[in-house]
Motif scaffolding. Structure first.
Motif, PDB file in Angstrom:
ATOM      1  N   ARG A  28     -46.100 -35.385   7.131  1.00  0.00           N
ATOM      2  CA  ARG A  28     -46.890 -36.379   7.868  1.00  0.00           C
ATOM      3  C   ARG A  28     -48.380 -36.149   7.655  1.00  0.00           C
ATOM      4  O   ARG A  28     -49.155 -37.102   7.471  1.00  0.00           O
ATOM      5  N   HIS A  29     -48.788 -34.898   7.665  1.00  0.00           N
ATOM      6  CA  HIS A  29     -50.208 -34.603   7.464  1.00  0.00           C
ATOM      7  C   HIS A  29     -50.644 -35.009   6.061  1.00  0.00           C
ATOM      8  O   HIS A  29     -51.725 -35.601   5.881  1.00  0.00           O
ATOM      9  N   SER A  42     -60.677 -37.223   5.708  1.00  0.00           N
ATOM     10  CA  SER A  42     -59.683 -37.872   6.560  1.00  0.00           C
ATOM     11  C   SER A  42     -60.205 -37.836   7.988  1.00  0.00           C
ATOM     12  O   SER A  42     -60.014 -36.841   8.694  1.00  0.00           O
ATOM     13  N   SER A  85     -59.432 -38.736  10.846  1.00  0.00           N
ATOM     14  CA  SER A  85     -58.561 -38.412  11.978  1.00  0.00           C
ATOM     15  C   SER A  85     -58.381 -36.916  12.168  1.00  0.00           C
ATOM     16  O   SER A  85     -58.009 -36.481  13.263  1.00  0.00           O
ATOM     17  N   LEU A 129     -49.460 -45.302   8.456  1.00  0.00           N
ATOM     18  CA  LEU A 129     -50.699 -44.612   8.792  1.00  0.00           C
ATOM     19  C   LEU A 129     -50.891 -44.554  10.308  1.00  0.00           C
ATOM     20  O   LEU A 129     -51.245 -43.506  10.862  1.00  0.00           O
ATOM     21  N   LEU A 187     -51.017 -38.714   5.933  1.00  0.00           N
ATOM     22  CA  LEU A 187     -52.172 -39.126   6.723  1.00  0.00           C
ATOM     23  C   LEU A 187     -53.467 -38.919   5.956  1.00  0.00           C
ATOM     24  O   LEU A 187     -54.293 -39.838   5.831  1.00  0.00           O
ATOM     25  N   ALA A 218     -48.588 -42.022  11.732  1.00  0.00           N
ATOM     26  CA  ALA A 218     -49.027 -40.651  11.458  1.00  0.00           C
ATOM     27  C   ALA A 218     -50.120 -40.231  12.429  1.00  0.00           C
ATOM     28  O   ALA A 218     -50.130 -39.095  12.927  1.00  0.00           O
ATOM     29  N   ARG A 219     -51.031 -41.136  12.710  1.00  0.00           N
ATOM     30  CA  ARG A 219     -52.102 -40.813  13.662  1.00  0.00           C
ATOM     31  C   ARG A 219     -51.536 -40.590  15.062  1.00  0.00           C
ATOM     32  O   ARG A 219     -51.923 -39.645  15.759  1.00  0.00           O
TER      33      ARG A 219
END
Length: 436
Positions: A289-290, A203, A205, A332, A293, A335-336
């Motif tokens: 959320r994580h 991931s 991010s 997405l 993501l 979330a970022r």
């Protein structure tokens, strides 16, 4: 079976002064590997490892025969998690996907270590693509227990004394948690302080490159080589410590919380100011959320590989990819953005509370009694989500199983965290058995 890992800092000094020789050290560590790795299984097999290492160590010594000009990690053997590309070695990533499909150029992190005089000891076992499908590695402190994951072999190899430094990665808790389970030092710097190119992505991010050592001083030496823009600091005075209270900490077991309290008692007795900081009462929202993501980004980064080789993926990894496909573009993006806003929120909360370092359990408790799981990364998740630096140091034990104290500071304060971490680690090192 208990091991005493070598501290990196004094080893570096002895190699640079000539008190120890790289060839002898390489040979000794190959003996160590032969003695213990049948049980621990931290390192991938390599034909001719000893001959290669001693040859490379001899060539290194010949190039740097003048002590004053020796590079900062002269002669230090390094274990490399098998999601990092290393020239001349297949990258398997704990997967049965054909290595040719996932190959790539050597990672910048590996380049920096080799340029600093380190020696590539070997690839270390990882869970499949750094997710949850367990590696074969066992915890050196008790072979029936997990070493944690996903950087299983890197943590266990340092803890078992097979090499003094290792590379790992963390997308949820894959550096801090296994370091805690194995009883060593794990450091995850601020997001993107160590370049991630040449590392199989999960991931992007929130992927972090991190390190494992036996000591915080050694982690500082490694960070000086690996991190962009590293500026060593010598902080004026001790930090004010905050103990994270609330719903986040309640995710830990009684043993995990007891380890932190024992460490806090030792630090307070040593003269540190400690404050209770209520925060992360919305931890369930952060956790969700994580998860959304990383699942969405895993689906994107592995789209081509999964389309071509999906039958080679472990069921758990495939299920996460399928979940990630359900995450829409807008979600997405949100979330970022939410992760970046949370990073700012952590820094603001520390400033409001007047604390420099937040303390919490490095894992919910000691390593689970199984090698079919890698344990729960929930105690590490918010700090990975925020991208803040996180350090774990050994602090207490339950029987033969270590506990870790997780130390976190605001984004970009990596140098101060490691500088402060040396004394914090020394103070809590004598914490013994805790109530479980």
């Amino acid at each position: 079976m208990l091991y005493d890992p070598d501290d990196l800092d004094p080893l570096v000094r002895s190699l640079r002064t000539g008190d120890r020789q790289p060839v002898t050290l390489a040979d000794d560590l190959c003996d160590r590997l032969n003695a213990v790795d049948d049980d621990v299984d931290a390192v991938l097999p390599e034909t001719g490892r000893r001959d290669r290492l001693t040859r490379e160590a001899a060539a290194l010594s010949a190039r740097h025969d003048e002590q004053s000009a020796r590079p900062p990690l002269f002669g230090v053997p390094v274990g490399v998690k098998d999601i990092f590309h290393v020239d001349g070695y297949a990258t398997r990533a704990g997967s049965s996907v054909p290595p040719a499909a996932i190959t790539g150029e050597q990672s910048t992190a590996v380049d920096r270590l080799l340029d600093a005089g380190a020696l590539h000891f070997g690839k270390t076992h990882t869970t499949e693509f750094a997710y949850f499908d367990p590696a074969p590695t066992r915890n050196p402190n008790d072979l029936g227990h997990t070493p944690g994951g996903s950087s299983s072999g890197s943590a266990a190899g340092v803890a078992a004394g097979e090499f003094p430094l290792a590379l790992g990665s963390q997308t949820v808790g894959s550096v801090v948690r296994p370091a805690a389970f194995c009883g060593i030092v794990g450091f995850k710097p601020s997001y993107d302080r160590i370049p991630r190119d040449g590392v199989i992505p999960f991931s992007p991010s929130v992927d972090h490159v991190g390190t494992f050592t036996g000591d915080v001083a050694g982690a500082r030496r490694a960070a000086d080589v690996l991190c962009d823009g590293w500026e060593p600091v010598d902080p004026d005075g001790r930090p004010i410590l905050g103990v994270a209270d609330g719903a986040y900490t309640e995710q830990a077991t009684p043993a995990g919380r007891a380890g932190v309290e024992a460490g806090v008692d030792a630090l307070a007795a040593a003269g540190y100011e400690v404050r209770r900081v209520s925060m992360l009462d919305d931890i369930e929202t952060i956790n969700d959320r994580h998860d959304r993501l990383i699942s969405a980004e895993l689906a994107l980064t592995h789209a081509e590989w999964f389309a071509d080789h999906g039958d080679h993926y472990a069921p758990e990894t495939g299920e996460l990819i399928e979940r990630g496909r359900e995450v829409g573009t807008d979600e997405l993006v949100d979330a970022r953005v939410g992760a970046r806003a949370f990073r700012d929120r952590v820094g603001e909360r520390c400033r409001e509370a007047g604390v420099d370092v937040l303390l919490s359990p490095a894992a919910p408790g000691p390593a689970p009694d199984s090698i079919d799981t890698t344990g729960d990364p929930t105690m590490n998740l918010p700090w990975t989500h925020a991208g803040t630096p996180a350090l774990t140091v050994p602090c207490g034990r339950v029987g033969d199983l270590p506990l870790g104290l997780q130390c976190v500071s605001p984004f970009g304060t990596d140098e101060s965290l490691l500088a402060w971490g040396e004394e914090i680690a020394d103070v809590v090192a004598d914490v013994g058995e805790v109530d479980s």
